[in-house]
Design a protein around this motif. Structure first.
Motif, PDB file in Angstrom:
ATOM      1  N   LEU A 197     -24.200 -24.225 -26.843  1.00 41.94           N
ATOM      2  CA  LEU A 197     -23.180 -23.783 -28.038  1.00 41.94           C
ATOM      3  C   LEU A 197     -22.555 -22.597 -27.229  1.00 41.94           C
ATOM      4  O   LEU A 197     -21.124 -22.847 -27.345  1.00 41.94           O
ATOM      5  CB  LEU A 197     -24.178 -22.896 -29.110  1.00 41.94           C
ATOM      6  CG  LEU A 197     -23.198 -22.515 -30.176  1.00 41.94           C
ATOM      7  CD1 LEU A 197     -23.168 -23.702 -31.215  1.00 41.94           C
ATOM      8  CD2 LEU A 197     -24.601 -21.120 -31.261  1.00 41.94           C
ATOM      9  N   ASP A 198     -22.986 -21.877 -26.293  1.00 48.71           N
ATOM     10  CA  ASP A 198     -22.288 -20.797 -25.918  1.00 48.71           C
ATOM     11  C   ASP A 198     -21.685 -21.016 -24.428  1.00 48.71           C
ATOM     12  O   ASP A 198     -21.146 -20.330 -23.661  1.00 48.71           O
ATOM     13  CB  ASP A 198     -22.854 -19.379 -26.275  1.00 48.71           C
ATOM     14  CG  ASP A 198     -24.390 -20.061 -24.761  1.00 48.71           C
ATOM     15  OD1 ASP A 198     -24.032 -20.976 -24.196  1.00 48.71           O
ATOM     16  OD2 ASP A 198     -25.199 -18.880 -24.388  1.00 48.71           O
ATOM     17  N   ASN A 199     -21.675 -22.355 -24.270  1.00 48.55           N
ATOM     18  CA  ASN A 199     -21.299 -22.822 -23.076  1.00 48.55           C
ATOM     19  C   ASN A 199     -19.648 -23.411 -22.690  1.00 48.55           C
ATOM     20  O   ASN A 199     -18.944 -23.241 -23.161  1.00 48.55           O
ATOM     21  CB  ASN A 199     -21.753 -24.170 -22.529  1.00 48.55           C
ATOM     22  CG  ASN A 199     -20.759 -25.235 -21.255  1.00 48.55           C
ATOM     23  OD1 ASN A 199     -20.085 -23.929 -20.631  1.00 48.55           O
ATOM     24  ND2 ASN A 199     -21.792 -26.093 -20.989  1.00 48.55           N
ATOM     25  N   PRO A 200     -18.759 -21.766 -22.220  1.00 48.20           N
ATOM     26  CA  PRO A 200     -17.971 -22.279 -21.905  1.00 48.20           C
ATOM     27  C   PRO A 200     -17.196 -23.437 -21.594  1.00 48.20           C
ATOM     28  O   PRO A 200     -15.263 -23.436 -21.534  1.00 48.20           O
ATOM     29  CB  PRO A 200     -17.078 -20.981 -20.787  1.00 48.20           C
ATOM     30  CG  PRO A 200     -18.852 -20.909 -20.514  1.00 48.20           C
ATOM     31  CD  PRO A 200     -19.721 -21.188 -21.056  1.00 48.20           C
ATOM     32  N   TRP A 224     -18.796 -20.063 -29.851  1.00 54.49           N
ATOM     33  CA  TRP A 224     -19.637 -20.882 -30.194  1.00 54.49           C
ATOM     34  C   TRP A 224     -19.151 -21.634 -31.476  1.00 54.49           C
ATOM     35  O   TRP A 224     -19.871 -22.649 -32.093  1.00 54.49           O
ATOM     36  CB  TRP A 224     -20.782 -20.547 -31.072  1.00 54.49           C
ATOM     37  CG  TRP A 224     -21.152 -19.060 -29.907  1.00 54.49           C
ATOM     38  CD1 TRP A 224     -21.176 -18.547 -29.370  1.00 54.49           C
ATOM     39  CD2 TRP A 224     -22.621 -17.942 -30.885  1.00 54.49           C
ATOM     40  NE1 TRP A 224     -22.249 -17.261 -28.913  1.00 54.49           N
ATOM     41  CE2 TRP A 224     -22.378 -17.086 -29.820  1.00 54.49           C
ATOM     42  CE3 TRP A 224     -23.299 -17.520 -32.106  1.00 54.49           C
ATOM     43  CZ2 TRP A 224     -23.473 -15.852 -29.964  1.00 54.49           C
ATOM     44  CZ3 TRP A 224     -23.782 -16.041 -32.260  1.00 54.49           C
ATOM     45  CH2 TRP A 224     -24.013 -15.380 -31.427  1.00 54.49           C
ATOM     46  N   GLN A 277     -20.095  -8.025 -27.806  1.00 53.72           N
ATOM     47  CA  GLN A 277     -19.134  -9.322 -26.010  1.00 53.72           C
ATOM     48  C   GLN A 277     -17.740  -9.709 -27.162  1.00 53.72           C
ATOM     49  O   GLN A 277     -16.680 -10.255 -26.385  1.00 53.72           O
ATOM     50  CB  GLN A 277     -18.800  -9.547 -25.024  1.00 53.72           C
ATOM     51  CG  GLN A 277     -20.353  -9.370 -25.122  1.00 53.72           C
ATOM     52  CD  GLN A 277     -20.361  -7.971 -24.003  1.00 53.72           C
ATOM     53  OE1 GLN A 277     -19.261  -7.088 -23.548  1.00 53.72           O
ATOM     54  NE2 GLN A 277     -21.901  -6.639 -23.889  1.00 53.72           N
TER      55      GLN A 277
END
Lengths: 135, 357
Positions: free
Chosen positions: B176-179, B222, B280
């Motif tokens: 989900l939070d993978n750039p 996300w 952030q």
């Protein structure tokens, strides 16, 4: 690097000459950068563990439920956890997660992996005011 | 159904469930000249996760098993079940097979859509094989037009050129939070299909759009986000009554943009933090949303569940069935012209667990 080695080598001599405070409490930008780099390296190790399905035994990773370590609230520890019935620190809560959602083994508080996980979670929470005990 | 009857049947369903309270979300659509009152169940985001051999993550299995059991115990019966996507975690055949097997216990017709976790391994091929559904489609039920979207597409370069293997593509989108992920899209082709589909529909016909991603922009980091959300909203704008039901976010969200009401589903698997709890993040959680209670990790089904949806007068009431928590109801308010929580909308009525930080 050469400067530091030289200071280290000279330290006993300087101390013997009554100049022991030289070098001990002084640091420069180069030191600050190096210390920050050391810290960020551990943060990156923590991020790698956070997204690693092999930290536990069932393939579940911390990041599945806590993207960017959100909802871990590092600023509130130590705090009372009603299910544990006492005031606990963050590493104890992390161990609870390792043992239950991840079906894995707990880590010692000073295990390098635990320190990296905590470094990552606190880094993602940087800038937030300390509120120990807050629920 | 009257309020007290509804309460009775929820209580009966709960008491009949051998395992206790099951997490469920239910939605009610209302009556208009053309549309009868009816209900359906809305299950989403089960993330069935394969470990090895015939082992799957027990926790996620239990969430779906419970939602299916509670849905089957509903009395009166819902007309059908909508599944909002992310049945699997990494889109593999074992995961989709196991998830479909658990869903097959449902005593109702299932209208499923794809989530990104079902799609990015083989681009939805096996999913279509087992559900015998195209990736997007529409149907009519008692005067309401349902549009079932594949809203988790993304840019062609990302899908077809960037990754050396299908497995890596799936893994990159699954975080989900993978750039390294990519923003969701409905895309040109599907938007053209939708325009043609809706050209046949009268502007007074109630429309329910089911989408995995929110067709609005909440938090890009996300993918609580759809890149062509504004174009989608423009296509839906000419209709009098539009409801978008979406999955992906694993939490209660609702919003009103113009004539379009938005209401999300909880996951059967696990809850996600609200974007505001990521220090952030710059995010746009709808101000209308009263958050669900902060999850208690010591109860593995806490903050998971499913939805029961009542449809009447072309509008919906979504009942969020939460484990160990009171049922939350987000219903269209005719006076204010937006979906509202029937208990907690007034800031004075809110409770401490709804504070997220």
């Amino acid at each position: 690097m050469r400067k530091k080695l030289m200071l280290t080598a000279l330290a006993p001599v300087l101390f013997a000459l009554g100049a022991g405070n030289l070098g001990g409490d002084e640091f420069d930008q180069e030191d600050i950068d190096r210390w920050q780099e050391q810290f960020m390296q551990v943060v990156q190790e923590g991020r790698a563990l956070w997204t690693d399905g092999t930290l536990g035994t069932n393939g579940v990773a911390c990041a599945q439920c806590h993207p960017n370590a959100a909802n871990t609230h590092p600023e509130t520890y130590p705090k009372f956890q009603k299910q544990m019935g006492r005031v606990v620190d963050m590493w104890e809560m992390f161990n609870w997660c390792l043992q239950h959602p991840l079906e894995g083994e707990e880590l010692a508080a000073d295990d390098a992996k635990m320190i990296a996980l905590i470094a990552y979670a606190r880094h993602e929470r940087r800038g937030v005011e300390l509120e120990p005990g807050k629920h | 159904m009257t309020q007290s009857n509804r309460r009775k049947f929820i209580q009966r369903a709960a008491s009949m469930a051998a395992v206790g309270t099951l997490p469920l979300t239910y939605v009610k659509l209302g009556r208009s000249e053309q549309s009868a009152e009816f209900s359906f169940a809305f299950l989403s985001d089960s993330h069935i996760q394969h470990i090895r051999g015939n082992e799957f993550v027990r926790n996620w299995d239990r969430g779906l098993i419970r939602a299916v059991a509670e849905t089957n115990l509903l009395n009166p019966k819902p007309d059908f079940v909508i599944y909002g996507g992310d049945l699997a975690q990494l889109g593999t055949k074992p995961e989709l097979d196991h998830g479909a097997e658990l869903l097959s216990a449902l005593k109702y017709d299932i209208y499923p859509i794809l989530g990104e976790h079902d799609y990015y391994l083989d681009l939805g091929e096996y999913w279509s094989d087992i559900f015998k559904r195209p990736h997007y489609y529409s149907f009519d039920h008692k005067g309401v037009h349902f549009v079932m979207l594949n809203s988790i597409l993304t840019y062609d370069e990302w899908t077809f050129e960037r990754w050396p293997t299908a497995e890596q593509r799936m893994n990159e989108m699954a975080g989900l939070d993978n750039p390294n992920g990519s923003p969701f899209l409905v895309g040109d082709a599907q938007r053209e299909w939708l325009k043609k589909d809706l050209a046949e529909v009268d502007k007074s016909t109630p429309i329910v759009v089911v989408s995995h991603s929110p067709l609005q922009k909440i938090y890009k980091g996300w993918n609580f986000w759809t890149d062509d959300a504004e174009q989608m909203q423009a296509i839906l704008a000419p209709f009098d009554k539009v409801t978008v039901l979406y999955g992906h976010v694993h939490q209660i969200q609702y919003n009103q943009i113009g004539n379009i009401s938005f209401t999300s589903a909880m996951a059967t698997a696990w809850p996600w933090p609200y974007p505001g709890s990521y220090a952030q993040a710059e995010h746009y959680l709808p101000v209308l949303t009263v958050p669900m209670n902060r999850a208690d990790p010591f109860f593995e089904r806490d903050a998971t569940g499913w939805q029961f949806v009542d449809v009447h007068t072309g509008r919906v009431a979504v009942h969020y069935n939460l484990y160990d928590n009171a049922v939350r109801t987000v219903a269209w308010n005719e006076d204010t012209g937006r979906p509202e929580d029937t208990v907690f909308q007034d800031p004075a009525a809110r409770i401490p667990p709804q504070q997220h930080y």
